[in-house]
Scaffold this motif. Structure first.
Motif, PDB file in Angstrom:
ATOM      1  N   PHE A 254      -9.357  -9.285   4.280  1.00  0.00           N
ATOM      2  CA  PHE A 254     -10.104  -8.184   2.875  1.00  0.00           C
ATOM      3  C   PHE A 254     -10.030  -7.273   4.597  1.00  0.00           C
ATOM      4  CE2 PHE A 254     -11.572  -8.545  -1.081  1.00  0.00           C
ATOM      5  CZ  PHE A 254     -11.492  -9.866  -1.607  1.00  0.00           C
ATOM      6  N   HIS A 332      -6.868 -11.628  -7.826  1.00  0.00           N
ATOM      7  CA  HIS A 332      -8.293 -10.942  -6.994  1.00  0.00           C
ATOM      8  C   HIS A 332      -8.179  -9.886  -6.305  1.00  0.00           C
ATOM      9  CE1 HIS A 332     -11.385 -14.247  -9.463  1.00  0.00           C
ATOM     10  NE2 HIS A 332     -10.510 -13.240 -10.341  1.00  0.00           N
ATOM     11  N   ARG A 471      -5.349  -1.127  -9.730  1.00  0.00           N
ATOM     12  CA  ARG A 471      -6.217  -0.971 -10.756  1.00  0.00           C
ATOM     13  C   ARG A 471      -7.433  -1.392  -9.144  1.00  0.00           C
ATOM     14  NH1 ARG A 471      -6.293  -4.694 -16.085  1.00  0.00           N
ATOM     15  NH2 ARG A 471      -4.213  -3.036 -16.569  1.00  0.00           N
ATOM     16  N   SER A 472      -6.871  -1.962  -7.757  1.00  0.00           N
ATOM     17  CA  SER A 472      -7.898  -3.002  -7.340  1.00  0.00           C
ATOM     18  C   SER A 472      -8.579  -2.030  -6.294  1.00  0.00           C
ATOM     19  CB  SER A 472      -7.165  -4.251  -6.676  1.00  0.00           C
ATOM     20  OG  SER A 472      -7.688  -4.519  -5.234  1.00  0.00           O
ATOM     21  N   ARG A 473      -9.589  -2.375  -5.579  1.00  0.00           N
ATOM     22  CA  ARG A 473     -10.123  -1.534  -4.729  1.00  0.00           C
ATOM     23  C   ARG A 473      -9.362  -1.500  -3.417  1.00  0.00           C
ATOM     24  NH1 ARG A 473     -16.309  -1.336  -3.881  1.00  0.00           N
ATOM     25  NH2 ARG A 473     -15.524   0.455  -2.592  1.00  0.00           N
ATOM     26  N   TRP A 474      -9.221  -2.318  -3.353  1.00  0.00           N
ATOM     27  CA  TRP A 474      -8.875  -3.642  -2.242  1.00  0.00           C
ATOM     28  C   TRP A 474      -7.487  -2.868  -1.467  1.00  0.00           C
ATOM     29  CZ3 TRP A 474     -13.176  -4.412   0.737  1.00  0.00           C
ATOM     30  CH2 TRP A 474     -14.076  -4.662  -0.510  1.00  0.00           C
ATOM     31  N   LEU A 475      -6.098  -2.013  -2.168  1.00  0.00           N
ATOM     32  CA  LEU A 475      -5.420  -1.905  -2.050  1.00  0.00           C
ATOM     33  C   LEU A 475      -5.569   0.232  -1.688  1.00  0.00           C
ATOM     34  CD1 LEU A 475      -2.557  -3.276  -4.260  1.00  0.00           C
ATOM     35  CD2 LEU A 475      -2.817  -2.655  -1.678  1.00  0.00           C
ATOM     36  N   GLN A 476      -4.745   0.727  -0.177  1.00  0.00           N
ATOM     37  CA  GLN A 476      -5.092   2.395  -0.649  1.00  0.00           C
ATOM     38  C   GLN A 476      -4.618   3.085  -1.643  1.00  0.00           C
ATOM     39  OE1 GLN A 476      -6.135   3.354   3.484  1.00  0.00           O
ATOM     40  NE2 GLN A 476      -7.101   1.937   3.965  1.00  0.00           N
ATOM     41  N   LYS A 477      -5.209   3.852  -1.710  1.00  0.00           N
ATOM     42  CA  LYS A 477      -3.873   4.819  -2.838  1.00  0.00           C
ATOM     43  C   LYS A 477      -3.026   5.681  -1.815  1.00  0.00           C
ATOM     44  CE  LYS A 477      -6.891   5.873  -6.427  1.00  0.00           C
ATOM     45  NZ  LYS A 477      -8.342   5.658  -5.977  1.00  0.00           N
TER      46      LYS A 477
ATOM     47  N   ASP B 176     -14.726   1.991   1.851  1.00  0.00           N
ATOM     48  CA  ASP B 176     -14.108   3.036   1.204  1.00  0.00           C
ATOM     49  C   ASP B 176     -14.031   3.412  -0.582  1.00  0.00           C
ATOM     50  OD1 ASP B 176     -10.091   3.939   1.727  1.00  0.00           O
ATOM     51  OD2 ASP B 176     -11.755   5.011   0.646  1.00  0.00           O
ATOM     52  N   GLY B 179     -10.697   4.550  -2.128  1.00  0.00           N
ATOM     53  CA  GLY B 179      -9.224   4.079  -1.727  1.00  0.00           C
ATOM     54  C   GLY B 179      -8.593   5.934  -0.952  1.00  0.00           C
ATOM     55  N   ASP B 180      -9.092   6.444  -0.302  1.00  0.00           N
ATOM     56  CA  ASP B 180      -8.417   7.218   0.460  1.00  0.00           C
ATOM     57  C   ASP B 180      -7.892   6.825   2.157  1.00  0.00           C
ATOM     58  OD1 ASP B 180     -10.462  10.124   0.923  1.00  0.00           O
ATOM     59  OD2 ASP B 180     -10.433   7.542   1.829  1.00  0.00           O
ATOM     60  N   GLY B 181      -8.122   5.886   2.553  1.00  0.00           N
ATOM     61  CA  GLY B 181      -8.154   5.588   3.462  1.00  0.00           C
ATOM     62  C   GLY B 181      -9.516   5.098   4.623  1.00  0.00           C
ATOM     63  N   TRP B 264     -17.385 -14.833 -11.962  1.00  0.00           N
ATOM     64  CA  TRP B 264     -17.543 -14.083 -10.618  1.00  0.00           C
ATOM     65  C   TRP B 264     -16.170 -13.206 -11.292  1.00  0.00           C
ATOM     66  CZ3 TRP B 264     -14.330 -12.375  -6.807  1.00  0.00           C
ATOM     67  CH2 TRP B 264     -14.572 -11.739  -6.268  1.00  0.00           C
ATOM     68  N   PRO B 266     -13.850  -9.756 -10.371  1.00  0.00           N
ATOM     69  CA  PRO B 266     -13.124  -8.837  -9.062  1.00  0.00           C
ATOM     70  C   PRO B 266     -13.416  -7.492  -9.265  1.00  0.00           C
ATOM     71  CG  PRO B 266     -11.436  -9.740 -10.073  1.00  0.00           C
ATOM     72  CD  PRO B 266     -12.204 -10.491 -10.259  1.00  0.00           C
ATOM     73  N   ASP B 267     -13.681  -6.642  -8.333  1.00  0.00           N
ATOM     74  CA  ASP B 267     -14.043  -5.137  -8.757  1.00  0.00           C
ATOM     75  C   ASP B 267     -13.208  -4.596  -9.815  1.00  0.00           C
ATOM     76  OD1 ASP B 267     -11.800  -2.863  -7.554  1.00  0.00           O
ATOM     77  OD2 ASP B 267     -11.499  -4.984  -6.895  1.00  0.00           O
ATOM     78  N   TYR B 268     -12.417  -4.732 -10.254  1.00  0.00           N
ATOM     79  CA  TYR B 268     -11.541  -3.931 -11.336  1.00  0.00           C
ATOM     80  C   TYR B 268     -11.794  -4.619 -12.555  1.00  0.00           C
ATOM     81  CZ  TYR B 268      -8.209  -7.959 -12.318  1.00  0.00           C
ATOM     82  OH  TYR B 268      -7.434  -9.174 -12.043  1.00  0.00           O
ATOM     83  N   LYS B 275     -16.549  -9.180  -2.819  1.00  0.00           N
ATOM     84  CA  LYS B 275     -14.609 -10.202  -2.007  1.00  0.00           C
ATOM     85  C   LYS B 275     -14.920 -11.543  -2.423  1.00  0.00           C
ATOM     86  CE  LYS B 275     -16.069  -9.523   2.647  1.00  0.00           C
ATOM     87  NZ  LYS B 275     -16.051 -10.030   3.948  1.00  0.00           N
TER      88      LYS B 275
END
Lengths: 537, 577
Positions: A254, A332, A471-477, B176, B179-181, B264, B266-268, B275
Motif C-alpha cells: 500500500f 481489491h 475507482r480505487s483510492r489507492w491509485l493516484q490520478k 490522500d 488522488g492528487d498525490g 470486509w 475495499p474502499d471502492y 487496507k
C-alpha cells in the motif's frame, strides 16, 4: 601462490554451488542468493517481517534512478508453499534481470517477493515431505475445540505422505481401469470390482472417524486474502489477512504507489486463457467479475504470454480461488493482475491401444502417462501393505503419486521456463503506461499574453489505470501541474487531475498566461511515470 | 487528671468523627436509583477529554480494587493507551470465565457521548454493588468489559481542534482523499478562531436563502420562483492548495467502522475502508481482546446520532447470516430497550439505514457469534418529545433560545475570504446536534446503561438443576443431570453453531468410573445419543435459552461424584453429591 589457488578454488566452488543447482533451493540457499543480489547497486533487499516460525519475508527492489516515480511490476513467488517452482522462478527472474537485462530497470522498477510461505515451502526439504500450505500458526482447522489433534503419519516410513487405501465393500473408490495405481471414485457405471476407502496417509488420532483433518500447520497465505475470503474454512484463519506475513506484505504494497501490474507464480492461470467477462456479476455492488476493459487488457497480455512461452495450455481451469492473492491484487488493490503456474504437466500422448476411449482423463492419469513418456521413474510410491491400528482386520496399503511432482517439474526443466518467463515479464514492462508531451505551441496574443497548447499522450499499449483501478483510492490520478502562479494564469487550471488515459489516448491542454520566463509543465502519477516539459515564453 | 484528659480526648475525637459523618448524612438525601454518596465524585453533565476519561477510570479502579481491573488493550496510532475497565465481583469466580458483556464507545471520534455512557456504567455498577441486591448478584454472575473510547487520538482532536459536528470521524491518519498525490493538503480552516468549523454564507442575487427577519440566526429557503439573498458556501475553509476545491483533503478520510473482518470490502465498494480487516491498530486491539475472551456473549458499541437500537445485518448481501432464532432473541431484548428509552427505535442496519460492509457489529455477530447492538445515541425527540426530524432548524433554535440560552449557536459575523470575498460565518457549534446538551446527558446515559444491563442479564445463566440416580444392577447405575439455562440467550448463537465458532459446552463427571456417556434427547421416550469417545466429558453443542438439556452416564462405583459444566459463554458451574 597457495593462498591464491585456494581462494580461486573457493570462488569456483561457491560459483558452482550457486549456479549449478541440482534441485529447488532450501531457505538458506534462497537467502544466500538474495544477499548476493543485494550486492548489486541496482538491487536492494529488505525484510518485511519475520514470520511466527522465525523466517524472514523478503522484498527485493530492482531499479535505478527515481525508483518510486516510474511504473513498477511486482513479481510474487511462494504464494503456495508446495509450489517450489514459483520461488525459483521469482529468484531467477531477479538474477537474470540484473545480469542480462540491466537496461530494463531504467524504465521500470521491479519488486520481487520470492517466498510468501517459507514454513510451508520448507516441507519440501524436511525429513517428512508433503505438500503443505499452512504457516506455523496454531489453527483449529476443523473447529472442534481441539488443536492439531490429527496430523499426518508416515505409515510406510518412506519419508513421504501419500495415500492409503483400505479394501472395504462400503468404500467409494475403485482402481482406475487403465492404471491400477490410481484410485478413482465409483460412479453408477462401475462394474463389480473391488472397492476401497481412500484417505491421506495417517491414523485417526482423535478417533472421530476423519483422517488428518486437523494438521499441524496454520494459515495458508493464498487462502487468507480479502477477496471472497472463505470464512471458517480450514487454513483460512479467523479473519482475512490475520498473519504477520500477509499484514507486512500488504502494508508494504500500500506504500508502493507505482505498482501497475502483478505477475504471480501460483496455481491460478489467466495468461494461457484470459478471464471471462460476466456483465451481471460486474454490475453487482460487490464486483464479482473483471470489468470489460480489463478483460480486453487480459486478452492482449494473454496473447503476449502465449507467443512468448512455448508450453501449450492443458487443463488450466484454475482461474482464481477464494481468498487468493491473484484475485486480491485486481479486485481489491485495483492493479492489473496476472498469474501462471509457470509449468504444468503437458498433455500426454494418448495411448493408441486404449480400449476404453470414453474414459475420462484426469490430472493424475495424465501425469502418470506423461511421466512414463518422459522416463521419469521415481514419481510413484508403489502400493505396499501395512498394519494399520484403525483397520485391524482389513487389508490396508500405502502408496500414491509422490508429493510435489504434479505442480513442480524436474529441476532440469527450470532453466528454459525461467528464460521464457523473464522474457514475458520484460515484454509486459514494455507495454507499461508512458506519458509524453508533444506538439507544444506558444501563440503570442495581444497585451503580452501568450496561449500555450500542448498534447499529452499516453504512448503505451496499456491505459494509465485499469477500469477497476480508476475507482480505487489507492491509485493516484494523473496530476497535471503548470508551474506558474495562479495570478499569471488567465485560462486553464494550474492543477488538473485526470482519472485515466487509455492506451494511445491524447489529451490537449491549453492555458493563457501573462508574462515571460521559463515555465515547467509536469504530468503523471507514480505508476505511470512523469512527463516534464520546459516552456520558454 | 491524666485519665480524665485521655478520656476527654477520646470523647472529642469520637464526637468529631461522628459529626463528620452526620454532616455528610445531613448534606445529601437519596434520589431513587442513583448513588448519593459515591466514593468517586463524578459529574455526568459534561464531556471528558482522553485525560479526563483516564482520570475517572483510575479513580474507579482505585476506589474498587475488588470489583475492577484496569488495563490497556493496545495503543492507538498516536500511541495512546486504549484503556479497559473489567467490572465484576472478583471475589466470586474468575471474571474471565463468567458470561461477559462488552461495551465500547466513540469509535467515530466525533461521536463522543458513548465514552460518558460507558463510564457511567462502570461508575454505577461499582457504586451500587453494596447497595442493591440486583447489581450485587449481577456482578457475581457476570463480567463487564468496558472500553469508553476506542478512538482516543481523534476524540481529543475533535474536542481541542476546530471541527464540524461530523469531523474527524476517522482516527488521526492523514490520507490522500482526492488522488492528487498529496495528503491532508486542504483541511478545514477556523477563519474566526472560535474552535468550531461553522458555515460560510454569502450575499448573492442567485442565492436561495434569506435570513428570517424575526430570528437572524435562521436561514429560510425561498420558493422556487422567488429571489433569495444568501447562498450557502459550505463549511469554513479556504482553497489552501489552489486546486479549485475547498476542504477536500484534511485528516482522514477513512472510517474505523469499516475495518472489521466480516465480509470486509475495499474502499471502492465500501467508502471509508482502509487496507484490510483490522489494519488500524485501534480496531485490531479490540479484535485481539475479543478473540482471547470467548466468554463475551453480548456486546454494545455506542455511536451517535438518531435514537436507535441497531442490529445487523449491515449489508443486504449478508441477510442469510441472521436466522429466525437469533432474530427472535435480538427482538426480545431490543423491544424492551425501546420501552426503557422512549424516543429510541429498534432498527436493522441494511434495511432501515444503509448498507455497510466491515462494521463492528457485523464482525461481533458474524465472526464471533456474539449478540451485538449499536445504539445511536441522542435524538431530537429528547428536546420537546416531538418528532420534528433530524436537524430541524426551527426546533434547534428554540432549544438554544429557551433551554441553552445561546450557548449552541455562533452568531453570523462578516469575514473577508481570500477566494469568496465578503462572506458571513456562523452556525451551530460542533458540540450541538449530535452531542447531548448537558442537561440531557445523565438521563440518557442511565437509560442506555439500563439497556446494556438488561442485555447482560440475558446472557446465559447455567445451573445444575437436578441430578437423579437409577440403579441398573451389577454394580451399575445411571446418573442423569439436568442443566438449565434460565436466561434468554443460548450458550451458542445459531451463527456460532453453524460455523462452530466456539467450542462445545463440556459437561463432565468425576469421582465415578464411567462406562458410557450420552446426551438425552428425549427423556420421556428414552431417546439418547451416545458419545463413544471420552464419555466422562460430554460435549454438548448448545444449551438453549430458557431451556434445559439432559446428559446421562452409566457408571460403576461413584458414591460421591461431582458434575462440572464448562461453557465458554455460559460460565462454569459445579454440583457435588
Amino acid at each position: 601462490m597457495m593462498r591464491h589457488t585456494i581462494s580461486l578454488l573457493l570462488f569456483f566452488l561457491v560459483h558452482t554451488l550457486v549456479f549449478a543447482q541440482a534441485d529447488y533451493p532450501n531457505l538458506n540457499e534462497i537467502t544466500n542468493r538474495l544477499e548476493a543480489l543485494d550486492k548489486n547497486s541496482n538491487a536492494t533487499l529488505s525484510t518485511l517481517t519475520t514470520t511466527r516460525g522465525g523466517n524472514p519475508i523478503y522484498a527485493l527492489k530492482l531499479g535505478t534512478g527515481d525508483l518510486e516515480n516510474k511504473p513498477a511490476i511486482a513479481v510474487m513467488g511462494g504464494v503456495e508453499g508446495y509450489h517450489v517452482l514459483s520461488t525459483e522462478l521469482a529468484l531467477q527472474f531477479a538474477e537474470r534481470l540484473i545480469q542480462n537485462h540491466p537496461q530494463a530497470v531504467e524504465h521500470t522498477t521491479f519488486l520481487v517477493f520470492p517466498n510468501m510461505s517459507p514454513e510451508a515451502y520448507e516441507q519440501y526439504h524436511a525429513k517428512l515431505k508433503y505438500e503443505r500450505r499452512g504457516n506455523s500458526s496454531n489453527l483449529n482447522h476443523d473447529r472442534d475445540g481441539f488443536l492439531n489433534e490429527d496430523p499426518y503419519e508416515d505409515l510406510n516410513k518412506d519419508g513421504f505422505i501419500t495415500q492409503m487405501r483400505i479394501e472395504n465393500p462400503t468404500g467409494q473408490y475403485v482402481m482406475h481401469p487403465n492404471d491400477n495405481r490410481l484410485m478413482v471414485e465409483i460412479d453408477t457405471s462401475s462394474s463389480d470390482v473391488k472397492r476401497y476407502q481412500v484417505f491421506s496417509e495417517g491414523i485417526d488420532n482423535d478417533k472421530d472417524g476423519k483422517y488428518n483433518e486437523d494438521l499441524i500447520e496454520g494459515v495458508a497465505f493464498n487462502k487468507s486474502l480479502t477477496y471472497n475470503f472463505p470464512a471458517f474454512e480450514p487454513l483460512a484463519g479467523d479473519f482475512a489477512v490475520s498473519q504477520k506475513e500477509s499484514r507486512a506484505l500488504l502494508d508494504y504494497l500500500f506504500q508502493q504507489w507505482n505498482i501497475f501490474a502483478f505477475v504471480t507464480f501460483g496455481p491460478a492461470n489467466n495468461l494461457s486463457s484470459p478471464l471471462n467477462y460476466n456483465a451481471a456479476k460486474a454490475k453487482k455492488r460487490i464486483v464479482a467479475s473483471p470489468l470489460e476493459d480489463d478483460v480486453a487488457i487480459n486478452k492482449t497480455i494473454s496473447e503476449l504470454y502465449n507467443n512468448t512461452v512455448s508450453q501449450k495450455p492443458y487443463m488450466q481451469e484454475n482461474q482464481g480461488t477464494d481468498g487468493d492473492f491473484f484475485q486480491w491484487a485486481y479486485f481489491h488493490f485495483g492493479r492489473l493482475s496476472f498469474s501462471t503456474p509457470g509449468w504444468w504437466v503437458p498433455e500426454a500422448k494418448q495411448d493408441s491401444i486404449s480400449t476404453e476411449s470414453k474414459l475420462k482423463v484426469t490430472k493424475a492419469s495424465n501425469f502418470l502417462n506423461w511421466a512414463k513418456q518422459e522416463s521419469l521413474d521415481d514419481v510413484f510410491v508403489k502400493w505396499q501393505k501395512i498394519n494399520h491400528p484403525d483397520f485391524e482386520n482389513k487389508t490396508v496399503e500405502v502408496g500414491g503419486i509422490k508429493p510435489f511432482m504434479v505442480m513442480n517439474p524436474p529441476f532440469s526443466k527450470v532453466d528454459s521456463i525461467a528464460t521464457e518467463h523473464t522474457d514475458f515479464i520484460l515484454k509486459l514492462a514494455r507495454y507499461q503506461p508512458k506519458l509524453e508531451f508533444h506538439n507544444l505551441k506558444i501563440e503570442s496574443l495581444k497585451g503580452g499574453l501568450k496561449r500555450i497548447s500542448v498534447d499529452l499522450l499516453n504512448n503505451a499499449n496499456l491505459p494509465t489505470h485499469s477500469q477497476l483501478g480508476e475507482r480505487s483510492r489507492w491509485l493516484q490520478k494523473v496530476r497535471i501541474e503548470l508551474s506558474a502562479s495562479k495570478e499569471k494564469i488567465l485560462t486553464g487550471n494550474q492543477i488538473e487531475l485526470v482519472s485515466k488515459m487509455d492506451a494511445f489516448e491524447t489529451k490537449t491542454l491549453s492555458w493563457i498566461v501573462k508574462g515571460n520566463g521559463n515555465l515547467k509543465l509536469k504530468a503523471g502519477a507514480p505508476h505511470t511515470g512523469f512527463a516534464e516539459l520546459n516552456i520558454n515564453l | 487528671m491524666k485519665n480524665f484528659e485521655y478520656t476527654f480526648s477520646i470523647f472529642l475525637i469520637t464526637l468529631l468523627m461522628l459529626s463528620n459523618s452526620t454532616n455528610a448524612q445531613e448534606k445529601f438525601f437519596r434520589a431513587i436509583g442513583t448513588p448519593h454518596q459515591p466514593k468517586v465524585e463524578a459529574s455526568w453533565n459534561r464531556y471528558n477529554t482522553y485525560d479526563g476519561i483516564v482520570d475517572l477510570m483510575q479513580k474507579i479502579a482505585k476506589a474498587y480494587p475488588k470489583l475492577t481491573r484496569l488495563e490497556s488493550i493496545g495503543k492507538s496510532v498516536e500511541d495512546r493507551d486504549i484503556y479497559m475497565l473489567t467490572v465484576s465481583d472478583f471475589g466470586t469466580g474468575d471474571p474471565d470465565k463468567k458470561p461477559a458483556m462488552y461495551i465500547d464507545g466513540n469509535i467515530h471520534s466525533n461521536e463522543i457521548q458513548g465514552a460518558e455512557f460507558s463510564l457511567y456504567t462502570a461508575w454505577y455498577l461499582t457504586e451500587m454493588f453494596e447497595d442493591l441486591e440486583f447489581i450485587n448478584q449481577l456482578l457475581k454472575d457476570k463480567t463487564f468489559y468496558i472500553v469508553p473510547t476506542i478512538n482516543p487520538d481523534a476524540r481529543d482532536n475533535y474536542m481541542k481542534e476546530p471541527n464540524t459536528p461530523h469531523s474527524p470521524r476517522s482516527g488521526m491518519l492523514v490520507l490522500d482523499n482526492d488522488g492528487d498525490g498529496q495528503s491532508g493538503e486542504d483541511g478545514y480552516n477556523d477563519l474566526n478562531n472560535d474552535n468550531h468549523i461553522t458555515y460560510m454564507i454569502r450575499k448573492s442575487p442567485t442565492g436561495r436563502y434569506i435570513k428570517d427577519p424575526q430570528d437572524g440566526r435562521r436561514l429560510i429557503q425561498v420558493e422556487a420562483e422567488e429571489q433569495g439573498e444568501y447562498e450557502m458556501l459550505g463549511f469554513e475553509g479556504v482553497d489552501v492548495d489552489g486546486d479549485g476545491n475547498v476542504n477536500e483533503d484534511g485528516v482522514g478520510y477513512y472510517d474505523p467502522n469499516r475495518d472489521w473482518g466480516w465480509k470486509w470490502q475495499p474502499d471502492y465498494v465500501q467508502r471509508g475502508a482502509y487496507k484490510y480487516p483490522f489494519s488500524l491498530p485501534e480496531t485490531r486491539a479490540v479484535a485481539d481482546f475479543v478473540l482471547k475472551h470467548p466468554n463475551i456473549a453480548g456486546a454494545q458499541s455506542y455511536h451517535n446520532y438518531g435514537g436507535m437500537i441497531l442490529r445487523g445485518p449491515g449489508a443486504e448481501e449478508d441477510k442469510d447470516t441472521y436466522n429466525r432464532e437469533d432474530v427472535r432473541i435480538y427482538d426480545a431484548i431490543a423491544k424492551k430497550g425501546e420501552e426503557m428509552i422512549p424516543g429510541y427505535r429498534y432498527l436493522t442496519v441494511y434495511k432501515d439505514l444503509y448498507s455497510v460492509f466491515g462494521g463492528e457489529l457485523d464482525w461481533f455477530y458474524g465472526g464471533r457469534g456474539i449478540y451485538t447492538y449499536t445504539n445511536e445515541l441522542m435524538v431530537s425527540y429528547l428536546y420537546f418529545h416531538k418528532n420534528e426530524g433530524r436537524g430541524n432548524q426551527e426546533e434547534e433554535l428554540k432549544v438554544d433560545k429557551y433551554l441553552t440560552f445561546g450557548d449552541a449557536f455562533v452568531e453570523w459575523e462578516k469575514f473577508e475570504h481570500p477566494q469568496y470575498g465578503g462572506i458571513e460565518i456562523g452556525g451551530f457549534k460542533k458540540n450541538f446536534g449530535r452531542a447531548h446538551p448537558g442537561f440531557l446527558l445523565e438521563q440518557d446515559a442511565h437509560r442506555n446503561m439500563a439497556f446494556t444491563i438488561y442485555h447482560a442479564y440475558q446472557t446465559p445463566k447455567l445451573s445444575v438443576l437436578d441430578v437423579t440416580e437409577k440403579d441398573l444392577g451389577s454394580g451399575l447405575k445411571e446418573v442423569t443431570a439436568t442443566i438449565s439455562n434460565e436466561r434468554l440467550m443460548p450458550t451458542h448463537s445459531s451463527q456460532d453453531l453453524k460455523y462452530n465458532i466456539e467450542r462445545p459446552d463440556l459437561i463432565s463427571i468425576s469421582g465415578a468410573n464411567v462406562v458410557a456417556g450420552m446426551i438425552v434427547e428425549d427423556d420421556d421416550f428414552n431417546k439418547v445419543k451416545e458419545q463413544i469417545q471420552n464419555p466422562e466429558t460430554i460435549r454438548v453443542p448448545n444449551i438453549p435459552g430458557m431451556d434445559t438439556i439432559k446428559v446421562r452416564w452409566i457408571v460403576s462405583g461413584g458414591r460421591n461424584f461431582k458434575i462440572n459444566v464448562d461453557s465458554a459463554k455460559g460460565g462454569i458451574v459445579s454440583w457435588n453429591k
